[in-house]
Design a protein around this motif. Sequence first.
Motif, mmCIF file in Angstrom:
data_model
loop_
_atom_site.group_PDB
_atom_site.id
_atom_site.type_symbol
_atom_site.label_atom_id
_atom_site.label_comp_id
_atom_site.label_asym_id
_atom_site.label_seq_id
_atom_site.Cartn_x
_atom_site.Cartn_y
_atom_site.Cartn_z
ATOM 1 N N TRP A 1 -14.860 -3.994 -5.327
ATOM 2 C CA TRP A 1 -14.743 -4.379 -3.922
ATOM 3 C C TRP A 1 -13.440 -3.882 -3.298
ATOM 4 C CZ3 TRP A 1 -17.500 -5.566 0.017
ATOM 5 C CH2 TRP A 1 -16.916 -6.130 1.127
ATOM 6 N N ASN A 2 -12.332 -4.024 -3.998
ATOM 7 C CA ASN A 2 -11.049 -3.593 -3.431
ATOM 8 C C ASN A 2 -11.013 -2.091 -3.201
ATOM 9 O OD1 ASN A 2 -10.006 -6.146 -3.320
ATOM 10 N ND2 ASN A 2 -9.075 -6.027 -5.346
ATOM 11 N N ARG A 3 -11.545 -1.326 -4.142
ATOM 12 C CA ARG A 3 -11.563 0.135 -3.954
ATOM 13 C C ARG A 3 -12.484 0.538 -2.817
ATOM 14 N NH1 ARG A 3 -11.839 2.561 -10.068
ATOM 15 N NH2 ARG A 3 -9.921 1.604 -10.803
ATOM 16 N N LEU A 4 -13.635 -0.109 -2.699
ATOM 17 C CA LEU A 4 -14.562 0.215 -1.613
ATOM 18 C C LEU A 4 -13.952 -0.132 -0.262
ATOM 19 C CD1 LEU A 4 -17.912 -1.083 -3.120
ATOM 20 C CD2 LEU A 4 -17.280 1.288 -2.730
ATOM 21 N N ARG A 5 -13.309 -1.269 -0.174
ATOM 22 C CA ARG A 5 -12.715 -1.691 1.093
ATOM 23 C C ARG A 5 -11.594 -0.758 1.496
ATOM 24 N NH1 ARG A 5 -10.059 -7.336 1.088
ATOM 25 N NH2 ARG A 5 -8.694 -6.105 -0.215
ATOM 26 N N ASN A 6 -10.758 -0.340 0.541
ATOM 27 C CA ASN A 6 -9.646 0.557 0.856
ATOM 28 C C ASN A 6 -10.131 1.959 1.197
ATOM 29 O OD1 ASN A 6 -7.811 -1.465 0.469
ATOM 30 N ND2 ASN A 6 -7.386 -0.916 -1.658
ATOM 31 N N ALA A 7 -11.248 2.381 0.629
ATOM 32 C CA ALA A 7 -11.757 3.727 0.903
ATOM 33 C C ALA A 7 -12.272 3.856 2.327
ATOM 34 C CB ALA A 7 -12.860 4.080 -0.086
ATOM 35 N N PHE A 8 -12.816 2.779 2.888
ATOM 36 C CA PHE A 8 -13.408 2.864 4.214
ATOM 37 C C PHE A 8 -12.496 2.368 5.327
ATOM 38 C CE2 PHE A 8 -17.237 2.720 1.517
ATOM 39 C CZ PHE A 8 -17.767 3.931 1.903
ATOM 40 N N MET A 9 -11.328 1.870 4.982
ATOM 41 C CA MET A 9 -10.389 1.437 6.018
ATOM 42 C C MET A 9 -9.673 2.650 6.593
ATOM 43 S SD MET A 9 -8.777 -2.042 4.473
ATOM 44 C CE MET A 9 -7.811 -2.338 5.925
ATOM 45 N N ALA A 10 -9.427 2.585 7.879
ATOM 46 C CA ALA A 10 -8.728 3.691 8.537
ATOM 47 C C ALA A 10 -7.264 3.672 8.130
ATOM 48 C CB ALA A 10 -8.856 3.570 10.047
ATOM 49 N N LYS A 11 -6.773 4.819 7.778
ATOM 50 C CA LYS A 11 -5.376 4.937 7.391
ATOM 51 C C LYS A 11 -4.610 5.581 8.533
ATOM 52 C CE LYS A 11 -6.415 5.235 2.544
ATOM 53 N NZ LYS A 11 -6.404 6.006 1.336
ATOM 54 N N GLY A 12 -3.391 5.142 8.710
ATOM 55 C CA GLY A 12 -2.543 5.680 9.763
ATOM 56 C C GLY A 12 -2.075 7.084 9.408
ATOM 57 N N PRO A 13 -1.506 7.773 10.371
ATOM 58 C CA PRO A 13 -1.025 9.127 10.099
ATOM 59 C C PRO A 13 0.150 9.097 9.121
ATOM 60 C CG PRO A 13 -0.333 8.426 12.262
ATOM 61 C CD PRO A 13 -1.258 7.362 11.734
ATOM 62 N N SER A 14 0.237 10.136 8.341
ATOM 63 C CA SER A 14 1.336 10.215 7.386
ATOM 64 C C SER A 14 2.632 10.555 8.126
ATOM 65 C CB SER A 14 1.050 11.267 6.329
ATOM 66 O OG SER A 14 1.046 12.551 6.919
ATOM 67 N N LYS A 15 3.733 10.442 7.422
ATOM 68 C CA LYS A 15 5.037 10.725 8.028
ATOM 69 C C LYS A 15 5.124 12.189 8.436
ATOM 70 C CE LYS A 15 9.944 10.732 7.117
ATOM 71 N NZ LYS A 15 11.001 10.597 6.126
#
Length: 105
Positions: free
Chosen positions: A51-65
């Motif tokens: 569940w944790n891996r699935l949730r993190n895979a589909f969450m939008a990530k902010g732009p990198s530095k």
Amino acid sequence: MNKNLPTLLALSFFAGIFLLAFSTSNSEVAAYRVIGFICFACAAGLVAIYWNRLRNAFMAKGPSKMDALLKDPAKFSREYGDIYVLADKLKARRQRRHRPTLLHH
């Protein structure tokens, strides 16, 4: 994690199988129910494990530095020197030099 939770899950799994198997008099229907329940239980177990891996895979990530630095020349210049801004200034100077004016065609 609670020590009794795995025991409770195992007992509910077997209770569900026996309930589905013995709640009908038709053996073919009972077999389909048991197979369906086992497939559902396996899929639910895999989802619970990952569940944790699935949730993190589909969450939008902010732009990198680096993406943020590349989009803003002033930030890039503060971080890595005036190379980026200097290149823009030289490009603008070249464009001004090669623009046609009224006296020079």
